[in-house]
Design a protein around this motif. Structure first.
Motif, mmCIF file in Angstrom:
data_model
loop_
_atom_site.group_PDB
_atom_site.id
_atom_site.type_symbol
_atom_site.label_atom_id
_atom_site.label_comp_id
_atom_site.label_asym_id
_atom_site.label_seq_id
_atom_site.Cartn_x
_atom_site.Cartn_y
_atom_site.Cartn_z
ATOM 1 N N UNK A 29 0.826 -1.209 0.000
ATOM 2 C CA UNK A 29 0.000 0.000 0.000
ATOM 3 C C UNK A 29 0.858 1.255 0.000
ATOM 4 N N UNK A 30 1.918 1.257 0.832
ATOM 5 C CA UNK A 30 2.792 2.427 0.927
ATOM 6 C C UNK A 30 3.513 2.661 -0.403
ATOM 7 N N UNK A 31 4.027 1.601 -1.006
ATOM 8 C CA UNK A 31 4.764 1.750 -2.263
ATOM 9 C C UNK A 31 3.852 2.166 -3.410
ATOM 10 N N UNK A 32 2.611 1.693 -3.384
ATOM 11 C CA UNK A 32 1.676 2.014 -4.470
ATOM 12 C C UNK A 32 0.969 3.342 -4.255
ATOM 13 N N UNK A 33 1.078 3.883 -3.022
ATOM 14 C CA UNK A 33 0.412 5.133 -2.725
ATOM 15 C C UNK A 33 -1.091 5.003 -2.617
ATOM 16 N N UNK A 36 -4.564 0.291 2.357
ATOM 17 C CA UNK A 36 -4.491 -1.158 2.537
ATOM 18 C C UNK A 36 -5.757 -1.822 2.011
ATOM 19 N N UNK A 37 -6.919 -1.179 2.222
ATOM 20 C CA UNK A 37 -8.171 -1.769 1.750
ATOM 21 C C UNK A 37 -8.199 -1.863 0.231
ATOM 22 N N UNK A 38 -7.574 -0.897 -0.448
ATOM 23 C CA UNK A 38 -7.508 -0.955 -1.913
ATOM 24 C C UNK A 38 -6.669 -2.139 -2.366
ATOM 25 N N UNK A 39 -5.530 -2.355 -1.704
ATOM 26 C CA UNK A 39 -4.684 -3.504 -2.035
ATOM 27 C C UNK A 39 -5.445 -4.799 -1.804
ATOM 28 N N UNK A 40 -6.188 -4.855 -0.692
ATOM 29 C CA UNK A 40 -6.965 -6.051 -0.382
ATOM 30 C C UNK A 40 -8.000 -6.329 -1.456
ATOM 31 N N UNK A 41 -8.668 -5.271 -1.941
ATOM 32 C CA UNK A 41 -9.661 -5.456 -2.995
ATOM 33 C C UNK A 41 -9.020 -5.983 -4.273
ATOM 34 N N UNK A 42 -7.839 -5.507 -4.598
ATOM 35 C CA UNK A 42 -7.150 -5.974 -5.804
ATOM 36 C C UNK A 42 -6.769 -7.450 -5.653
ATOM 37 N N UNK A 43 -6.224 -7.791 -4.494
ATOM 38 C CA UNK A 43 -5.799 -9.175 -4.264
ATOM 39 C C UNK A 43 -6.970 -10.137 -4.370
ATOM 40 N N UNK A 44 -8.114 -9.743 -3.830
ATOM 41 C CA UNK A 44 -9.278 -10.620 -3.779
ATOM 42 C C UNK A 44 -10.262 -10.382 -4.914
ATOM 43 N N UNK A 45 -9.834 -9.568 -5.913
ATOM 44 C CA UNK A 45 -10.631 -9.330 -7.123
ATOM 45 C C UNK A 45 -12.028 -8.819 -6.793
ATOM 46 N N UNK A 57 -1.277 -1.506 -8.724
ATOM 47 C CA UNK A 57 -1.083 -2.275 -7.489
ATOM 48 C C UNK A 57 -0.492 -3.640 -7.808
ATOM 49 N N UNK A 58 -0.986 -4.297 -8.858
ATOM 50 C CA UNK A 58 -0.446 -5.614 -9.222
ATOM 51 C C UNK A 58 1.022 -5.527 -9.603
ATOM 52 N N UNK A 59 1.403 -4.415 -10.250
ATOM 53 C CA UNK A 59 2.810 -4.240 -10.633
ATOM 54 C C UNK A 59 3.680 -4.083 -9.387
ATOM 55 N N UNK A 60 3.194 -3.333 -8.404
ATOM 56 C CA UNK A 60 3.945 -3.162 -7.154
ATOM 57 C C UNK A 60 4.048 -4.494 -6.409
ATOM 58 N N UNK A 61 2.963 -5.244 -6.405
ATOM 59 C CA UNK A 61 2.992 -6.564 -5.756
ATOM 60 C C UNK A 61 4.069 -7.442 -6.375
ATOM 61 N N UNK A 62 4.151 -7.432 -7.712
ATOM 62 C CA UNK A 62 5.162 -8.245 -8.394
ATOM 63 C C UNK A 62 6.566 -7.751 -8.068
ATOM 64 N N UNK A 63 6.749 -6.427 -8.016
ATOM 65 C CA UNK A 63 8.079 -5.871 -7.733
ATOM 66 C C UNK A 63 8.545 -6.220 -6.325
#
Length: 353
Positions: A29-33, A36-45, A57-63
């Motif tokens: 979340x910090x790296x993507x700006x 946390x809830x936004x990251x959670x939504x992306x992870x869980x589609x 967010x997916x690109x940051x997760x991969x990095x």
């Protein structure tokens, strides 16, 4: 000047390589700006995030190499997406089964976790109960038990048993025909003229070992040859436990002309003991094993053996587990596959004395 260069280089390096080995969702979340809830939504589609933000967010997760923990995933969805392959120990037999299990799992959407749980006061017994207690419900959604020693473990997830040592069970099982396989081995030795045939048996408490000894006895009796109990020694399926029994069979004036061993590893150890005693295989002694693991064909004296279709057994066990996870009805709960004789260089006609 040198210190300044070092500092700049270090800063550049830390920007390229994350300093955290295990990145968290907060790091993402910090790296993507984003939150946390936004990251959670992306992870869980889940809905509520634009495709542009989700892709970022997916690109940051991969990095960062972020991966949500299996435990957290289980709490969210009651599923982990992971299937366990539980073995008492990793050895040639279980390794060959794993190849079939892995092939059948490809494209299923599940990951495989191979776990060796041979622990406890007596690691030979009940290891699968301890393993299931550790893994089921939080780390794995289902399991294949390789050579379990308990017939009906108390499990909370779908389970399939491969080569169950405990015999009949209410859970689905895949095994091979140990009884007929042993008869094949002894009948082949009889066809070569051998009449004094010894057996290096497996552990007497295990069903597969009992069936192989029963097949040995039945073949001799069908040929009109009385079973000599002094020609049966317990090898225990392991090379270290087979050394003394093999020597006891071969270091005697009326030694056998052939040995049928309950598995390949103890058959190979029998050949090694024979060589130590100055016996040649197969000129002085014929040896037959059981399993057809890779060591059987790769040993310096390629081993005649009874082949279990290990790859196919593993594949069928995984396919059965996947059907259980889908809620499908099984046409057959207990499958026994045929065994075959593989003739190599460890057997020959009975030597003349």
């Amino acid at each position: 000047m040198g210190n300044v260069i070092d500092i700049v280089a270090q800063r550049a390096y830390t920007q390229l390589v994350p300093t955290r080995v295990n990145a968290t969702i907060v790091d993402v979340a910090r790296s993507a700006g984003v939150s946390v809830s936004t990251v959670s939504k992306v992870i869980n589609a889940r809905y509520g995030v634009s495709e542009r933000t989700a892709e970022h967010v997916r690109r940051v997760i991969a990095e960062l190499g972020y991966e949500s923990s299996l435990g957290a995933r289980s709490l969210r969805s009651q599923r982990t997406g992971v299937l366990g392959v539980l073995v008492a120990e990793f050895e040639p037999f279980s390794t060959e089964l794993l190849k079939g299990l892995g092939q059948a799992a490809e494209g299923s959407g599940y990951e495989l976790l191979a776990y060796s749980g041979r622990i406890g006061p007596d690691p030979r017994y009940g290891w699968e109960l301890r393993s299931l207690a550790r893994l089921s419900g939080t780390l794995i959604d289902g399991a294949v038990l390789v050579t379990p020693t308990v017939s009906d473990p108390d499990y909370r997830i779908p389970v399939v048993a491969l080569d169950p040592h405990a015999g009949s069970s209410s859970m689905p099982t895949i095994d091979s025909d140990s009884l007929t396989g042993a008869e094949l081995a002894v009948n082949y030795l009889l066809s070569l003229g051998h009449r004094r045939i010894a057996m290096l048996a497996g552990r007497p408490d295990l069903n597969s070992a009992q069936l192989r000894e029963a097949g040995y006895r039945r073949a001799l009796q069908a040929a009109g040859i009385p079973v000599d109990p002094t020609l049966i020694e317990i090898g225990g399926f392991r090379p270290d436990s087979a050394t003394a029994p093999a020597r006891a069979l071969l270091d005697r004036p009326d030694r056998p002309t052939a040995v049928f061993a309950a598995n390949d590893l103890t058959a190979i150890r029998t050949i090694e003991v024979a060589n130590e005693l100055g016996l040649r295989v197969p000129e002085d002694l014929s040896v037959v094993g059981f399993d057809d693991v890779p060591d059987a064909s790769q040993f310096r004296t390629p081993l005649t053996t009874i082949a279990q279709p290990l790859y196919q057994m593993g594949r069928l066990a995984m396919e059965t587990l996947l059907r259980l996870l889908e809620g499908a009805e099984l046409e057959e709960s207990h499958l026994t596959l045929a065994t075959t004789l593989v003739v190599r260089e460890s057997t020959a006609p009975v030597p003349s004395r």
